[in-house]
Motif scaffolding. Structure first.
Motif, PDB file in Angstrom:
ATOM      1  N   LYS A  53       0.827  -1.212   0.000  1.00  0.00           N
ATOM      2  CA  LYS A  53       0.000   0.000   0.000  1.00  0.00           C
ATOM      3  C   LYS A  53       0.860   1.261   0.000  1.00  0.00           C
ATOM      4  O   LYS A  53       0.346   2.356  -0.127  1.00  0.00           O
ATOM      5  CB  LYS A  53      -0.906   0.047   1.244  1.00  0.00           C
ATOM      6  N   GLY A  54       2.162   1.095   0.224  1.00  0.00           N
ATOM      7  CA  GLY A  54       3.048   2.243   0.371  1.00  0.00           C
ATOM      8  C   GLY A  54       3.183   2.670   1.818  1.00  0.00           C
ATOM      9  O   GLY A  54       3.704   3.737   2.115  1.00  0.00           O
ATOM     10  N   ALA A  55       2.722   1.838   2.731  1.00  0.00           N
ATOM     11  CA  ALA A  55       2.703   2.170   4.160  1.00  0.00           C
ATOM     12  C   ALA A  55       3.907   1.586   4.896  1.00  0.00           C
ATOM     13  O   ALA A  55       4.374   0.492   4.590  1.00  0.00           O
ATOM     14  CB  ALA A  55       1.421   1.639   4.801  1.00  0.00           C
ATOM     15  N   THR A  56       4.379   2.350   5.888  1.00  0.00           N
ATOM     16  CA  THR A  56       5.421   1.884   6.793  1.00  0.00           C
ATOM     17  C   THR A  56       4.780   1.698   8.166  1.00  0.00           C
ATOM     18  O   THR A  56       4.279   2.657   8.748  1.00  0.00           O
ATOM     19  CB  THR A  56       6.564   2.917   6.904  1.00  0.00           C
ATOM     20  N   PRO A  57       4.759   0.462   8.681  1.00  0.00           N
ATOM     21  CA  PRO A  57       4.164   0.235  10.002  1.00  0.00           C
ATOM     22  C   PRO A  57       5.105   0.657  11.129  1.00  0.00           C
ATOM     23  O   PRO A  57       6.302   0.376  11.081  1.00  0.00           O
ATOM     24  CB  PRO A  57       3.908  -1.271  10.034  1.00  0.00           C
ATOM     25  N   PHE A  58       4.528   1.348  12.116  1.00  0.00           N
ATOM     26  CA  PHE A  58       5.272   1.790  13.297  1.00  0.00           C
ATOM     27  C   PHE A  58       4.460   1.498  14.553  1.00  0.00           C
ATOM     28  O   PHE A  58       3.234   1.589  14.542  1.00  0.00           O
ATOM     29  CB  PHE A  58       5.517   3.306  13.267  1.00  0.00           C
ATOM     30  N   VAL A  59       5.181   1.213  15.638  1.00  0.00           N
ATOM     31  CA  VAL A  59       4.585   1.146  16.967  1.00  0.00           C
ATOM     32  C   VAL A  59       5.311   2.216  17.780  1.00  0.00           C
ATOM     33  O   VAL A  59       6.525   2.158  17.967  1.00  0.00           O
ATOM     34  CB  VAL A  59       4.743  -0.252  17.611  1.00  0.00           C
ATOM     35  N   MET A  60       4.553   3.203  18.212  1.00  0.00           N
ATOM     36  CA  MET A  60       5.137   4.369  18.882  1.00  0.00           C
ATOM     37  C   MET A  60       5.213   4.136  20.394  1.00  0.00           C
ATOM     38  O   MET A  60       4.222   3.743  21.013  1.00  0.00           O
ATOM     39  CB  MET A  60       4.296   5.594  18.555  1.00  0.00           C
ATOM     40  N   LYS A 146      -5.882  11.875   6.513  1.00  0.00           N
ATOM     41  CA  LYS A 146      -5.113  12.642   5.529  1.00  0.00           C
ATOM     42  C   LYS A 146      -3.832  13.181   6.144  1.00  0.00           C
ATOM     43  O   LYS A 146      -2.802  13.286   5.491  1.00  0.00           O
ATOM     44  CB  LYS A 146      -5.943  13.792   4.969  1.00  0.00           C
ATOM     45  N   GLN A 147      -3.905  13.572   7.397  1.00  0.00           N
ATOM     46  CA  GLN A 147      -2.749  14.032   8.176  1.00  0.00           C
ATOM     47  C   GLN A 147      -2.872  13.374   9.550  1.00  0.00           C
ATOM     48  O   GLN A 147      -3.701  12.509   9.748  1.00  0.00           O
ATOM     49  CB  GLN A 147      -2.762  15.551   8.307  1.00  0.00           C
ATOM     50  N   GLN A 148      -2.066  13.815  10.510  1.00  0.00           N
ATOM     51  CA  GLN A 148      -2.254  13.347  11.868  1.00  0.00           C
ATOM     52  C   GLN A 148      -3.462  14.093  12.434  1.00  0.00           C
ATOM     53  O   GLN A 148      -3.662  15.264  12.144  1.00  0.00           O
ATOM     54  CB  GLN A 148      -1.007  13.612  12.727  1.00  0.00           C
ATOM     55  N   SER A 149      -4.230  13.403  13.255  1.00  0.00           N
ATOM     56  CA  SER A 149      -5.449  13.987  13.802  1.00  0.00           C
ATOM     57  C   SER A 149      -5.188  14.635  15.157  1.00  0.00           C
ATOM     58  O   SER A 149      -4.139  14.440  15.771  1.00  0.00           O
ATOM     59  CB  SER A 149      -6.511  12.897  13.960  1.00  0.00           C
ATOM     60  N   LEU A 150      -6.180  15.349  15.635  1.00  0.00           N
ATOM     61  CA  LEU A 150      -6.104  15.948  16.964  1.00  0.00           C
ATOM     62  C   LEU A 150      -5.949  14.861  18.029  1.00  0.00           C
ATOM     63  O   LEU A 150      -5.172  15.018  18.967  1.00  0.00           O
ATOM     64  CB  LEU A 150      -7.345  16.806  17.227  1.00  0.00           C
ATOM     65  N   SER A 151      -6.656  13.740  17.881  1.00  0.00           N
ATOM     66  CA  SER A 151      -6.522  12.661  18.866  1.00  0.00           C
ATOM     67  C   SER A 151      -5.126  12.037  18.815  1.00  0.00           C
ATOM     68  O   SER A 151      -4.588  11.621  19.839  1.00  0.00           O
ATOM     69  CB  SER A 151      -7.604  11.596  18.685  1.00  0.00           C
ATOM     70  N   PHE A 152      -4.527  11.985  17.633  1.00  0.00           N
ATOM     71  CA  PHE A 152      -3.157  11.491  17.487  1.00  0.00           C
ATOM     72  C   PHE A 152      -2.209  12.376  18.292  1.00  0.00           C
ATOM     73  O   PHE A 152      -1.409  11.901  19.098  1.00  0.00           O
ATOM     74  CB  PHE A 152      -2.778  11.490  16.001  1.00  0.00           C
ATOM     75  N   TYR A 153      -2.313  13.696  18.080  1.00  0.00           N
ATOM     76  CA  TYR A 153      -1.479  14.631  18.837  1.00  0.00           C
ATOM     77  C   TYR A 153      -1.816  14.593  20.324  1.00  0.00           C
ATOM     78  O   TYR A 153      -0.941  14.767  21.173  1.00  0.00           O
ATOM     79  CB  TYR A 153      -1.603  16.054  18.285  1.00  0.00           C
ATOM     80  N   GLY A 154      -3.077  14.352  20.660  1.00  0.00           N
ATOM     81  CA  GLY A 154      -3.471  14.228  22.064  1.00  0.00           C
ATOM     82  C   GLY A 154      -2.769  13.071  22.747  1.00  0.00           C
ATOM     83  O   GLY A 154      -2.327  13.185  23.893  1.00  0.00           O
ATOM     84  N   ARG A 155      -2.651  11.943  22.056  1.00  0.00           N
ATOM     85  CA  ARG A 155      -1.932  10.787  22.616  1.00  0.00           C
ATOM     86  C   ARG A 155      -0.471  11.138  22.879  1.00  0.00           C
ATOM     87  O   ARG A 155       0.092  10.779  23.910  1.00  0.00           O
ATOM     88  CB  ARG A 155      -1.995   9.601  21.665  1.00  0.00           C
ATOM     89  N   LEU A 156       0.146  11.819  21.892  1.00  0.00           N
ATOM     90  CA  LEU A 156       1.551  12.204  22.069  1.00  0.00           C
ATOM     91  C   LEU A 156       1.715  13.173  23.231  1.00  0.00           C
ATOM     92  O   LEU A 156       2.641  13.040  24.040  1.00  0.00           O
ATOM     93  CB  LEU A 156       2.099  12.822  20.786  1.00  0.00           C
ATOM     94  N   PHE A 157       0.815  14.138  23.327  1.00  0.00           N
ATOM     95  CA  PHE A 157       0.909  15.116  24.405  1.00  0.00           C
ATOM     96  C   PHE A 157       0.705  14.449  25.770  1.00  0.00           C
ATOM     97  O   PHE A 157       1.441  14.733  26.721  1.00  0.00           O
ATOM     98  CB  PHE A 157      -0.092  16.258  24.205  1.00  0.00           C
TER      99      PHE A 157
END
Length: 178
Positions: A53-60, A146-157
């Protein structure tokens, strides 16, 4: 008791341990991950970094919960350009990609290939699908952002808060010139 997971490169000379839950399990489809994946795929004996698919899998994971146990001398960093703020770290003993690190980041995006398929945390989302020419061709099994979401950034924060706003340094001695 906190869960600990041991991870190794393909040949076993590099080992690391991650502790506790992951921040997120994602597939990244950004242009730079696809470009870097294509370069890393050319290394002798390297396993595929980018899937069909062109995807790189990551576990953060939080940096303070990642410990290198052996083989640190094999780690080299690869950057797409000299001034790039993102580095990809490879175990050169067998050319296994280990992690991606953003400059100043408090987490590591560990390459999904470090886990066996049955042990890797379940995929939660795809990010940066907006970089694809045909994002509609992606499966709809998880959110395709399409990009990183607010919930994605919320997890990081939230992870950064739990770390006391620290960003531990991960030392890598040397560069990988491809």
């Amino acid at each position: 008791m906190t869960k600990q997971t041991s991870l190794t490169c393909k040949c076993g000379q590099f080992t690391m341990q991650v502790e506790g839950p992951h921040i997120a399990s994602v597939e990244c489809l950004c242009n730079s991950c696809r470009k870097a994946g294509a370069v890393l795929n050319t290394l002798p004996g390297a396993a595929a970094v980018v899937d069909e698919k062109g995807a790189t899998p990551f576990v953060m994971h939080r940096k303070d919960r990642v410990r290198i146990l052996s083989g640190a001398e094999h780690l080299r960093e690869y950057r797409l350009s000299a001034g790039a703020g993102t580095r990809r770290v490879i175990a050169t003993c067998c050319n296994t990609p280990v992690f991606l690190e953003l400059k100043g980041g408090h987490w590591l995006s560990l390459y999904g290939q470090l886990w066996t398929d049955g042990d890797r945390p379940r995929l939660e989302m795809r990010t940066m699908t907006g970089d694809l020419e045909q994002p509609a061709n992606l499966p709809d099994d998880v959110p395709n952002l399409k990009q990183q979401s607010l919930s994605f950034y919320g997890r990081l924060f939230a992870a950064w808060v739990r770390m006391g706003f620290r960003s531990p340094k991960i030392v890598v001695n040397g560069e990988l010139n491809v």
